[in-house]
Design a protein around this motif. Structure first.
Motif, PDB file in Angstrom:
ATOM      1  N   GLU A  16       9.347   0.436   4.700  1.00  0.00           N
ATOM      2  CA  GLU A  16       9.657  -0.938   5.103  1.00  0.00           C
ATOM      3  C   GLU A  16       9.807  -1.055   6.611  1.00  0.00           C
ATOM      4  OE1 GLU A  16      13.008  -4.431   4.295  1.00  0.00           O
ATOM      5  OE2 GLU A  16      13.184  -2.482   3.301  1.00  0.00           O
ATOM      6  N   THR A  17      10.409  -0.058   7.237  1.00  0.00           N
ATOM      7  CA  THR A  17      10.571  -0.081   8.694  1.00  0.00           C
ATOM      8  C   THR A  17       9.226  -0.142   9.398  1.00  0.00           C
ATOM      9  OG1 THR A  17      12.525   1.312   8.356  1.00  0.00           O
ATOM     10  CG2 THR A  17      11.730   1.063  10.613  1.00  0.00           C
ATOM     11  N   VAL A  18       8.274   0.650   8.931  1.00  0.00           N
ATOM     12  CA  VAL A  18       6.937   0.666   9.537  1.00  0.00           C
ATOM     13  C   VAL A  18       6.192  -0.629   9.245  1.00  0.00           C
ATOM     14  CG1 VAL A  18       4.708   1.840   9.476  1.00  0.00           C
ATOM     15  CG2 VAL A  18       6.804   3.177   9.483  1.00  0.00           C
ATOM     16  N   ALA A  19       6.345  -1.152   8.025  1.00  0.00           N
ATOM     17  CA  ALA A  19       5.542  -2.300   7.606  1.00  0.00           C
ATOM     18  C   ALA A  19       5.895  -3.578   8.352  1.00  0.00           C
ATOM     19  CB  ALA A  19       5.699  -2.513   6.105  1.00  0.00           C
ATOM     20  N   VAL A  20       7.121  -3.706   8.849  1.00  0.00           N
ATOM     21  CA  VAL A  20       7.511  -4.943   9.541  1.00  0.00           C
ATOM     22  C   VAL A  20       7.157  -4.914  11.021  1.00  0.00           C
ATOM     23  CG1 VAL A  20       9.390  -5.357   7.905  1.00  0.00           C
ATOM     24  CG2 VAL A  20       9.862  -4.131  10.029  1.00  0.00           C
ATOM     25  N   ALA A  21       6.758  -3.773  11.561  1.00  0.00           N
ATOM     26  CA  ALA A  21       6.512  -3.655  13.004  1.00  0.00           C
ATOM     27  C   ALA A  21       5.408  -4.581  13.501  1.00  0.00           C
ATOM     28  CB  ALA A  21       6.210  -2.201  13.370  1.00  0.00           C
ATOM     29  N   PRO A  22       4.243  -4.695  12.828  1.00  0.00           N
ATOM     30  CA  PRO A  22       3.206  -5.596  13.350  1.00  0.00           C
ATOM     31  C   PRO A  22       3.652  -7.056  13.410  1.00  0.00           C
ATOM     32  CG  PRO A  22       2.268  -4.069  11.755  1.00  0.00           C
ATOM     33  CD  PRO A  22       3.749  -3.936  11.662  1.00  0.00           C
ATOM     34  N   THR A  23       4.385  -7.526  12.395  1.00  0.00           N
ATOM     35  CA  THR A  23       4.839  -8.913  12.401  1.00  0.00           C
ATOM     36  C   THR A  23       5.846  -9.153  13.514  1.00  0.00           C
ATOM     37  OG1 THR A  23       4.500  -8.978   9.998  1.00  0.00           O
ATOM     38  CG2 THR A  23       5.825 -10.729  10.972  1.00  0.00           C
ATOM     39  N   LEU A  63      -2.818   2.258  -2.283  1.00  0.00           N
ATOM     40  CA  LEU A  63      -2.693   2.608  -0.871  1.00  0.00           C
ATOM     41  C   LEU A  63      -3.957   3.293  -0.357  1.00  0.00           C
ATOM     42  CD1 LEU A  63      -0.811   2.627   1.576  1.00  0.00           C
ATOM     43  CD2 LEU A  63       0.126   4.797   0.756  1.00  0.00           C
ATOM     44  N   GLN A  64      -4.522   4.186  -1.159  1.00  0.00           N
ATOM     45  CA  GLN A  64      -5.747   4.865  -0.740  1.00  0.00           C
ATOM     46  C   GLN A  64      -6.917   3.884  -0.622  1.00  0.00           C
ATOM     47  OE1 GLN A  64      -5.911   8.305   0.133  1.00  0.00           O
ATOM     48  NE2 GLN A  64      -7.776   7.417   1.013  1.00  0.00           N
ATOM     49  N   ARG A  65      -6.996   2.907  -1.524  1.00  0.00           N
ATOM     50  CA  ARG A  65      -8.042   1.892  -1.413  1.00  0.00           C
ATOM     51  C   ARG A  65      -7.887   1.091  -0.126  1.00  0.00           C
ATOM     52  NH1 ARG A  65      -7.165   1.087  -7.076  1.00  0.00           N
ATOM     53  NH2 ARG A  65      -5.758  -0.640  -6.566  1.00  0.00           N
ATOM     54  N   ALA A  66      -6.658   0.753   0.226  1.00  0.00           N
ATOM     55  CA  ALA A  66      -6.424   0.004   1.465  1.00  0.00           C
ATOM     56  C   ALA A  66      -6.817   0.837   2.680  1.00  0.00           C
ATOM     57  CB  ALA A  66      -4.955  -0.412   1.543  1.00  0.00           C
ATOM     58  N   ILE A  67      -6.530   2.124   2.662  1.00  0.00           N
ATOM     59  CA  ILE A  67      -6.904   2.994   3.784  1.00  0.00           C
ATOM     60  C   ILE A  67      -8.426   3.086   3.892  1.00  0.00           C
ATOM     61  CG2 ILE A  67      -6.832   5.378   4.605  1.00  0.00           C
ATOM     62  CD1 ILE A  67      -4.020   5.587   3.407  1.00  0.00           C
ATOM     63  N   MET A  78       3.628  -0.911  -1.439  1.00  0.00           N
ATOM     64  CA  MET A  78       2.412  -0.112  -1.587  1.00  0.00           C
ATOM     65  C   MET A  78       1.535  -0.601  -2.726  1.00  0.00           C
ATOM     66  SD  MET A  78       3.829   3.729  -0.804  1.00  0.00           S
ATOM     67  CE  MET A  78       5.199   3.650  -1.944  1.00  0.00           C
ATOM     68  N   ARG A  79       2.130  -1.179  -3.749  1.00  0.00           N
ATOM     69  CA  ARG A  79       1.352  -1.628  -4.900  1.00  0.00           C
ATOM     70  C   ARG A  79       0.647  -2.961  -4.632  1.00  0.00           C
ATOM     71  NH1 ARG A  79       5.283  -2.654  -8.946  1.00  0.00           N
ATOM     72  NH2 ARG A  79       5.415  -0.419  -9.308  1.00  0.00           N
ATOM     73  N   HIS A  80       1.363  -3.914  -4.015  1.00  0.00           N
ATOM     74  CA  HIS A  80       0.842  -5.269  -3.894  1.00  0.00           C
ATOM     75  C   HIS A  80       0.481  -5.675  -2.461  1.00  0.00           C
ATOM     76  CE1 HIS A  80       1.799  -5.833  -8.042  1.00  0.00           C
ATOM     77  NE2 HIS A  80       3.112  -5.771  -7.866  1.00  0.00           N
ATOM     78  N   ASP A  81       1.037  -5.016  -1.469  1.00  0.00           N
ATOM     79  CA  ASP A  81       0.778  -5.404  -0.075  1.00  0.00           C
ATOM     80  C   ASP A  81       0.551  -4.164   0.781  1.00  0.00           C
ATOM     81  OD1 ASP A  81       0.315  -7.506   1.559  1.00  0.00           O
ATOM     82  OD2 ASP A  81       2.386  -8.193   1.709  1.00  0.00           O
ATOM     83  N   PRO A  82      -0.385  -3.295   0.412  1.00  0.00           N
ATOM     84  CA  PRO A  82      -0.515  -2.007   1.102  1.00  0.00           C
ATOM     85  C   PRO A  82      -1.004  -2.130   2.543  1.00  0.00           C
ATOM     86  CG  PRO A  82      -2.326  -2.288  -0.430  1.00  0.00           C
ATOM     87  CD  PRO A  82      -1.383  -3.428  -0.668  1.00  0.00           C
ATOM     88  N   HIS A  83      -1.727  -3.205   2.875  1.00  0.00           N
ATOM     89  CA  HIS A  83      -2.258  -3.325   4.234  1.00  0.00           C
ATOM     90  C   HIS A  83      -1.157  -3.567   5.258  1.00  0.00           C
ATOM     91  CE1 HIS A  83      -6.630  -2.984   3.971  1.00  0.00           C
ATOM     92  NE2 HIS A  83      -6.527  -3.518   2.761  1.00  0.00           N
ATOM     93  N   THR A  84      -0.001  -4.077   4.827  1.00  0.00           N
ATOM     94  CA  THR A  84       1.114  -4.183   5.774  1.00  0.00           C
ATOM     95  C   THR A  84       1.557  -2.795   6.232  1.00  0.00           C
ATOM     96  OG1 THR A  84       2.720  -4.203   3.940  1.00  0.00           O
ATOM     97  CG2 THR A  84       1.939  -6.330   4.737  1.00  0.00           C
ATOM     98  N   LEU A  85       1.530  -1.829   5.313  1.00  0.00           N
ATOM     99  CA  LEU A  85       1.913  -0.465   5.670  1.00  0.00           C
ATOM    100  C   LEU A  85       0.841   0.215   6.522  1.00  0.00           C
ATOM    101  CD1 LEU A  85       3.728   2.003   5.483  1.00  0.00           C
ATOM    102  CD2 LEU A  85       2.716   2.519   3.247  1.00  0.00           C
ATOM    103  N   VAL A  86      -0.425   0.023   6.178  1.00  0.00           N
ATOM    104  CA  VAL A  86      -1.496   0.665   6.947  1.00  0.00           C
ATOM    105  C   VAL A  86      -1.518   0.122   8.378  1.00  0.00           C
ATOM    106  CG1 VAL A  86      -3.967   1.076   7.074  1.00  0.00           C
ATOM    107  CG2 VAL A  86      -2.837   1.041   4.843  1.00  0.00           C
TER     108      VAL A  86
END
Length: 582
Positions: free
Chosen positions: A244-251, A167-171, A129-137
């Motif tokens: 982490e589970t959600v963030a790896v789904a697009p890849t 995270l809010q900035r990425a959203i 969330m701090r360094h790679d928030p767009h993976t989560l979004v």
């Protein structure tokens, strides 16, 4: 623009291992290692921009519209083929869990992302969330399509201030670029993402407690069934899953489930974020493939154990809620769900806590017991009462102030807690204690033995001091003042009373009481001027009996103890005479 598209396509291109490499891994499982091209989280250490433009340069948000266009069933099938299991600790197959959501909903359905991360030793989700928030979004969007959800709620720990801001900035950036919201990515799918700040309660990491907190009530778990996929947040179907589970789904969807499944062993596929902390030279969070040997993980990425591998005492391999394992097991065990289950531990959140021989293992486990006692919501009696008892006993075990039979008692107590509560907090409190007794029982026994030896030597020292005071009483004198005549006399009882009080105090006071029982007295005109008995920090019962002894001795002193004497000119010793009238 053309260069950016080429870079994103290269980042999204899967890197498959050859048959020769796979065969080599099967023969020599210790010769493995994740290549940089296969890493999903490419900005874990904040070396690049965490903005939307930076995320797109690293390959994120590439062909997301195409993935959404393939529909729910295709996404779920790819996740099932990848072998992805939940990264929050339970390890439930993710594709199967997502498929439980109703396919043709008549009411809104929700995705809830558990970003609370309150497990001691765990620090992986906050790095995302701090360094790679767009993976989560982006992951929320793809996972929401797989569940037919209309919105995602990211429940983030209240202390994660910087993470929530990033995270809010990425959203906001994703909304501004049309990636989420109405007609997300131009796919015709409407999907919203919200950030909800928690209040820092560990219990809210449990999915039902999280839902209760999200709805505005105290974070206490509900009974299941009904499960969240049936009745979740606001009475609607909900799936709660890890960051982490959600963030790896697009890849996984971009590179294919087969690409993800080439890492790790059977039933333990894919890559994983590992947190390595404690007594290591370089604590870190690193992405590595599943089933990597624990020793190799520590030596390759954390610089090895402080003082060398031979200085290792034990490791908690999956966060504070899993049992500790000793050095002989750590030498060969693999970091996956099945291997750690076979040695009676667990992968959990993959938070590796290393403890060397200079640390106090009993004190560390006692600290965890105190943590779970503090974080219990108090709803279940076995957890509310059992964690308190565990914490109290373990606190005494730190110094050895216990009986050897209490070791078996805490094990039995842990089994009475485990499996008898609504949520898994009771299990989390019981397992560290079970691991301590299973592998470090001799350490507990030695601590108790040393304490008993110190206690006995302390009692013996007090007795010896009392006897020494009795011997010194033969040379002690006081002054007897009767009018104008000052007559030296033998005071036989004061030091004897001091010795008696020391013996009484040693017998009645607890081991923590100060054994400073002394008497000071003087006589003037034949009257007892003062008697002071110092008994510091005694228990009420011992103080009461010591007071009875003191009163009785004082009466004896006032009636019979003082026998005046005059010097004998021939021997120089005092010679007894008749008792003077007072």
């Amino acid at each position: 623009s053309r260069r950016r598209v080429a870079t994103a396509a290269a980042a999204a291109k899967p890197s498959m291992r050859t048959e020769k490499e796979l065969a080599q891994l099967n023969v020599e499982p210790h010769r493995r290692g994740l290549r940089d091209a296969d890493r999903i989280f490419t900005n874990l250490y904040g070396q690049h921009e965490c903005t939307l433009a930076g995320a797109k340069r690293r390959g994120h948000w590439h062909e997301t519209k195409k993935i959404l266009g393939k529909g729910r069933e295709w996404i779920i099938n790819e996740v099932k083929a990848s072998g992805l299991r939940g990264r929050g600790g339970a390890g439930f197959p993710s594709g199967l869990k997502w498929s439980f959501m109703p396919k043709n909903p008549t009411r809104p359905q929700y995705l809830v992302v558990n970003a609370d991360e309150g497990e001691p030793g765990t620090c992986k989700d906050r790095e995302i969330m701090r360094h790679d928030p767009h993976t989560l979004v982006e992951g929320c969007l793809v996972t929401g399509m797989a569940m037919s959800a209309s919105a995602a709620y990211i429940y983030i720990r209240g202390e994660f201030v910087r993470e929530a801001q990033a995270l809010q900035r990425a959203i906001d950036e994703a909304y501004a670029d049309g990636l989420i919201g109405r007609n997300a990515c131009g796919s015709g799918f409407d999907f919203d993402v919200y950030v909800h700040r928690g209040a820092g309660a560990y219990i809210c990491g449990e999915e039902m407690s999280l839902i209760e907190s999200l709805e505005g009530r105290p974070g206490k778990p509900r009974l299941k069934p009904p499960f969240p996929a049936q009745i979740g947040v606001w009475g609607c179907a909900t799936t709660v899953t890890n960051v982490e589970t959600v963030a790896v789904a697009p890849t996984i969807c971009r590179r294919g489930g087969a690409w993800f499944a080439q890492f790790g062993r059977e039933n333990n596929r894919g890559t994983k974020l590992f947190n390595i902390s404690g007594c290591v030279n370089s604590p870190c969070t690193v992405e590595e493939e599943m089933s990597v040997p624990l020793k190799e993980l520590i030596e390759r990425h954390a610089g090895g154990v402080r003082g060398g591998w031979d200085n290792l005492l034990g490791i908690i391999p999956g966060g504070s809620s899993v049992p500790v394992i000793p050095e002989p097991i750590c030498r060969d065990v693999l970091m996956d769900f099945d291997a750690l289950r076979d040695v009676k531990s667990g992968l959990g959140t993959a938070a590796v806590i290393v403890m060397d021989k200079q640390t106090d293992m009993i004190r560390n486990i006692s600290r965890l017991s105190a943590f779970y006692q503090h974080e219990s919501c108090g709803q279940c009696t076995p957890c509310r009462e059992g964690t308190t008892w565990l914490a109290d006993i373990m606190k005494r075990m730190e110094v050895g102030d216990a009986d050897a039979k209490e070791i078996d008692q805490i094990v039995e107590l842990s089994y009475q807690i485990e499996g008898h509560t609504i949520c898994a907090l009771g299990d989390a409190a019981a397992w560290p204690v079970q691991g301590l007794v299973r592998h470090f029982r001799p350490l507990l026994e030695q601590r108790i033995t040393d304490f008993q030896r110190r206690k006995q030597s302390g009692g013996a020292a007090a007795t010896a001091a009392a006897l020494s005071a009795t011997r010194r009483s033969r040379s002690s004198t006081a002054s007897f003042d009767a009018g104008d005549v000052s007559t030296p006399f033998r005071y036989r009882s004061a030091s004897s009373l001091s010795a008696l009080m020391s013996l009484a105090g040693s017998a009645n006071c607890s081991s923590n009481c100060a054994r400073d029982h002394s008497m000071q007295c003087s006589m003037s005109a034949g009257k007892l001027r003062s008697v002071h008995i110092g008994m510091a920090s005694c228990s009420p019962a011992s103080s009461r009996w010591s007071l009875y002894v003191a009163v009785w001795c004082g009466m004896m002193i006032s009636l019979f103890a003082f026998v005046p004497s005059v010097p004998d000119s021939s021997s120089g010793r005092p010679k007894n005479t008749q008792r003077p009238s007072v």
